[in-house]
Design a protein around this motif. Structure first.
Motif, PDB file in Angstrom:
ATOM      1  N   LEU A 196      -2.559   2.742 -31.125  1.00  0.00           N
ATOM      2  CA  LEU A 196      -2.870   1.317 -31.024  1.00  0.00           C
ATOM      3  C   LEU A 196      -2.710   0.824 -29.595  1.00  0.00           C
ATOM      4  O   LEU A 196      -3.468  -0.041 -29.137  1.00  0.00           O
ATOM      5  N   LEU A 197      -1.742   1.378 -28.880  1.00  0.00           N
ATOM      6  CA  LEU A 197      -1.537   0.992 -27.485  1.00  0.00           C
ATOM      7  C   LEU A 197      -2.702   1.483 -26.622  1.00  0.00           C
ATOM      8  O   LEU A 197      -3.139   0.789 -25.702  1.00  0.00           O
ATOM      9  N   SER A 205     -10.834   4.982 -29.211  1.00  0.00           N
ATOM     10  CA  SER A 205     -10.879   6.381 -28.793  1.00  0.00           C
ATOM     11  C   SER A 205     -11.066   7.277 -30.007  1.00  0.00           C
ATOM     12  O   SER A 205     -10.963   6.830 -31.156  1.00  0.00           O
ATOM     13  N   ASN A 206     -11.295   8.527 -29.758  1.00  0.00           N
ATOM     14  CA  ASN A 206     -11.501   9.511 -30.806  1.00  0.00           C
ATOM     15  C   ASN A 206     -10.174  10.129 -31.220  1.00  0.00           C
ATOM     16  O   ASN A 206      -9.514  10.779 -30.411  1.00  0.00           O
ATOM     17  N   ASP A 209      -7.055  11.907 -29.106  1.00  0.00           N
ATOM     18  CA  ASP A 209      -7.457  12.688 -27.936  1.00  0.00           C
ATOM     19  C   ASP A 209      -6.821  12.215 -26.632  1.00  0.00           C
ATOM     20  O   ASP A 209      -6.551  13.024 -25.745  1.00  0.00           O
ATOM     21  N   LEU A 210      -6.603  10.915 -26.477  1.00  0.00           N
ATOM     22  CA  LEU A 210      -6.127  10.390 -25.202  1.00  0.00           C
ATOM     23  C   LEU A 210      -4.615  10.232 -25.128  1.00  0.00           C
ATOM     24  O   LEU A 210      -4.090   9.885 -24.075  1.00  0.00           O
ATOM     25  N   LEU A 211      -3.918  10.499 -26.218  1.00  0.00           N
ATOM     26  CA  LEU A 211      -2.477  10.239 -26.222  1.00  0.00           C
ATOM     27  C   LEU A 211      -1.737  11.045 -25.155  1.00  0.00           C
ATOM     28  O   LEU A 211      -0.941  10.488 -24.390  1.00  0.00           O
ATOM     29  N   ASP A 318     -12.728   9.330 -36.153  1.00  0.00           N
ATOM     30  CA  ASP A 318     -13.738   9.618 -35.128  1.00  0.00           C
ATOM     31  C   ASP A 318     -14.145   8.320 -34.436  1.00  0.00           C
ATOM     32  O   ASP A 318     -14.281   7.269 -35.077  1.00  0.00           O
ATOM     33  N   ARG A 319     -14.373   8.396 -33.144  1.00  0.00           N
ATOM     34  CA  ARG A 319     -14.642   7.194 -32.358  1.00  0.00           C
ATOM     35  C   ARG A 319     -15.852   6.419 -32.867  1.00  0.00           C
ATOM     36  O   ARG A 319     -15.806   5.184 -33.009  1.00  0.00           O
ATOM     37  N   GLY A 320     -16.939   7.120 -33.155  1.00  0.00           N
ATOM     38  CA  GLY A 320     -18.144   6.440 -33.604  1.00  0.00           C
ATOM     39  C   GLY A 320     -17.931   5.658 -34.894  1.00  0.00           C
ATOM     40  O   GLY A 320     -18.437   4.538 -35.049  1.00  0.00           O
TER      41      GLY A 320
END
Length: 339
Positions: A196-197, A205-206, A209-211, A318-320
């Motif tokens: 959430l952050l 984001s997907n 993946d970015l954590l 999934d991001r989409g």
């Protein structure tokens, strides 16, 4: 790093605990994970005088006074269990030999044997925080003991991590039952709050993946941290305003919560409002729509209901599909608010 192995008794550990010289939960450790059954089985191991794996401690010496403090690097679960048993918080198993005795129920001979039980202790000296964290990660990764979030917690110590930990303590999450007790023990609540952050800082984001990137990138500092926290808490406040016990089951699904939280961020950033002029109208629109999607009340006049239901049930992170869900739900909120 220098290290040495020695034998220490449970009495030795407890004495340092009582004298506040033992730090059992440094910030790279995970939360208490063991269930009571596992704790009871460990006490049975000790009371049966059987061995368990060594404990690692970092010995920190005050150079002026010579006083020493012992920081537990690996062994938190075992020591926490031992101390809770000493404090009569749980008992031994109920089996052919033990009858669930708590510590005070043991005989004098059993208590003396318990205090004298010897533990292999590996003491680490002349080391630093980076080496300690690396060792902790290696020990637990090799034992397949840590999940991804617990490894992040061990590896990083900075701004993004601390903000995620802080935000995860909001009472809303306990009230609505978004996380199970085991989720909290394994830090999966902090992992989701981290997602959430990322949503606040970066956008949708997907999956996760970015954590890892965000933990690493913002370990030293998080520019704009105060503003991000404001957006997060404001979005949470907007959510609170349409939440009640009757709609809890609709909102406690993490994919629904992620989408609705994104809509709250969008509302605040687009309007600048910290509250809905008509929260009841927003609540009715959101609850009615999610309830229809959940119960598969599809019709040709409202194809977005089926589309949302599909996006929340398959590949939901999934991001989409996250983007499409937010667009659909945002349309309902915008219509209710006349935006």
């Amino acid at each position: 790093m220098e290290y040495e192995a020695s034998l220490q008794t449970i009495s030795w550990f407890n004495e340092h605990r009582v004298n506040d010289r033992l730090e059992i939960s440094p910030n790279f450790q995970r939360r208490a994970v063991w269930l009571e059954r596992e704790r009871s089985e460990l006490m049975e191991t000790i009371c049966s005088n059987l061995p368990f794996p060594e404990i690692y401690v970092h010995v920190v010496t005050d150079r002026d006074t010579g006083g020493q403090k012992y920081i537990v690097v690996d062994g938190q679960q075992r020591l926490t269990s031992i101390f809770r048993f000493i404090d009569n918080e749980f008992g031994l198993p109920n089996n052919d030999y033990w009858n669930g005795q708590i510590f005070r129920d043991l005989s004098d001979e059993q208590k003396e044997a318990f205090w004298d039980y010897k533990v292999v202790v590996r003491s680490l000296r002349r080391t630093n925080d980076a080496e300690i964290r690396d060792l902790f990660e290696r020990l637990n990764t090799n034992n397949i003991a840590l999940n991804d979030q617990e490894i992040r917690n061990a590896k990083y110590r900075g701004a993004f991590k601390n903000l995620a930990l802080k935000l995860a303590d909001d009472s809303l999450f306990q009230e609505m039952g978004l996380f199970t007790a085991r989720d909290v023990r394994r830090m999966l609540d902090v992992e989701f709050i981290g997602e959430l952050l990322v949503l606040v800082i970066h956008g949708i984001s997907n999956k996760k993946d970015l954590l890892d990137d965000f933990y690493a990138q913002f370990d030293e500092e998080l520019p704009g941290e105060a503003d991000y926290e404001t957006v997060f808490t404001t979005a949470l406040g907007l959510f609170w305003s349409i939440y009640d016990a009757n709609n809890r089951m609709l909102f406690k699904t993490k994919s629904n919560f992620y989408t609705l939280f994104g809509c709250m961020i969008r509302y605040f950033r687009q309007t600048g409002n910290r509250s809905f002029p008509s929260p009841q109208r927003v609540q009715e629109a959101v609850v009615d729509f999610i309830d229809k999607a959940r119960n598969q009340e599809f019709d040709d006049a409202h194809p977005e209901i089926e589309e949302y239901a599909d996006a929340v049930s398959r590949a939901a992170s999934d991001r989409g599909r996250r983007i499409r869900r937010e667009e659909i739900l945002w349309g309902k909120i915008a219509a209710a608010e006349g935006i």
